[in-house]
Enzyme design. Structure first.
Site, PDB file in Angstrom:
ATOM      1  N   GLU A  41       0.819  -1.205   0.000  1.00  0.00           N
ATOM      2  CA  GLU A  41       0.000   0.000   0.000  1.00  0.00           C
ATOM      3  C   GLU A  41       0.856   1.260   0.000  1.00  0.00           C
ATOM      4  OE1 GLU A  41      -3.597  -1.973   2.721  1.00  0.00           O
ATOM      5  OE2 GLU A  41      -1.935  -0.888   3.652  1.00  0.00           O
ATOM      6  N   ASP A 229     -12.074  -6.545  -0.779  1.00  0.00           N
ATOM      7  CA  ASP A 229     -12.865  -7.782  -0.708  1.00  0.00           C
ATOM      8  C   ASP A 229     -14.254  -7.466  -0.180  1.00  0.00           C
ATOM      9  OD1 ASP A 229     -12.637  -8.502   2.502  1.00  0.00           O
ATOM     10  OD2 ASP A 229     -10.806  -7.590   1.722  1.00  0.00           O
TER      11      ASP A 229
END
Length: 271
Positions: A41, A229
């Protein structure tokens, strides 16, 4: 755009100096702290803002794996802190403990005007979340701190509204939703019940911990979360997370860049 040569010295922020003088904070934001849990990230943002890894570890306790990237982007001094790899197992130091520790130490060391917790999260399709959506969270809470004693139960949940940014929201195309935080990637029946009670659209492993520390030290904090997700979907969470991590991180990178560009030259009250 170039790395700041004097970032190790970390000059005091103008906003902090103004506030300490008892004057209304009308100075532009000078120093931003980005707390991010995973190297995957962090890496695109390090590249985007041309940050450099600081080899001087003296501002942190001896032996911690935390990594600081720093530099100047436009008019902002940026400190991006990644908790690093677990010394024993070599995986990203995710979760609330690492997030709390690095946030506390970094606020103490760098005196930021604003904290940004950026990262990925699970989303609930029942609340309108889709893969790749980026949210600016409106509130945070914990879902795995169960203390069934009056008042302690509220302390365990730790529900907080996040710093309000109406002008930023108006300018940028971000969704808004509540975030629920716990130290497990999966979701037990107890966690699910608590997340529903928290009215959460998103589920992560750091946000509420960062919010607790920022609130404790009276530093405004905002939370940018990109959905990797669908928690209430058909695919296993871990599988879907790994499948989408890289592509969703690109969306997160774009959103953080837009936020930083918006912040540049503005005061806290302008957000």
């Amino acid at each position: 755009m170039a790395p700041a040569e004097d970032m190790v010295a970390n000059p005091p922020s103008e906003a902090e100096e103004t506030a300490s003088a008892g004057v209304a904070n009308t100075s532009p934001i000078s120093t931003v702290l980005i707390v991010i849990a995973m190297h995957t990230e962090a890496a695109p943002l390090v590249s985007k803002f041309e940050l450099v890894e600081d080899g001087d570890k003296s501002m942190f306790p001896k032996g911690v794996p935390w990594v600081r990237y720093c530099g100047k982007y436009k008019d902002l001094y940026i400190n991006l802190i990644w908790p690093g790899k677990d010394p024993a197992l070599g995986v990203d130091s995710v979760g609330t403990i690492s997030a709390s520790l690095v946030t506390y130490a970094s606020i103490q060391a760098f005196k930021p005007d604003l904290v940004i917790n950026a990262g990925t999260a699970g989303g609930f399709k029942a609340k309108g979340a889709s893969i790749g959506d980026v949210y600016l969270t409106s509130a945070v809470a914990f879902h795995d701190r169960r203390i069934p004693i009056p008042v302690f139960d509220m302390y365990g949940i730790g529900a907080k509204e996040t710093f309000s940014c109406p002008n930023l929201l108006k300018q940028l195309n971000l969704k808004v939703g509540k975030l629920s935080t716990g130290d497990s990637m999966d979701m037990s029946p107890h966690d699910e019940s608590a997340i529903l009670a928290n009215d959460a659209t998103l589920k992560d492993m750091e946000g509420a911990a960062v919010a607790y520390v920022a609130d404790l030290l009276s530093v405004p904090a905002i939370f940018l979360k990109a959905v990797t997700d669908i928690v209430d979907g058909e695919k296993p969470t871990a599988e879907e997370f790994l499948q989408n991590l890289v592509i969703v991180t690109a969306a997160l990178d774009q959103a953080v860049t837009q936020v930083i560009d918006f912040i540049n030259g503005r005061c806290i009250s302008d957000l």
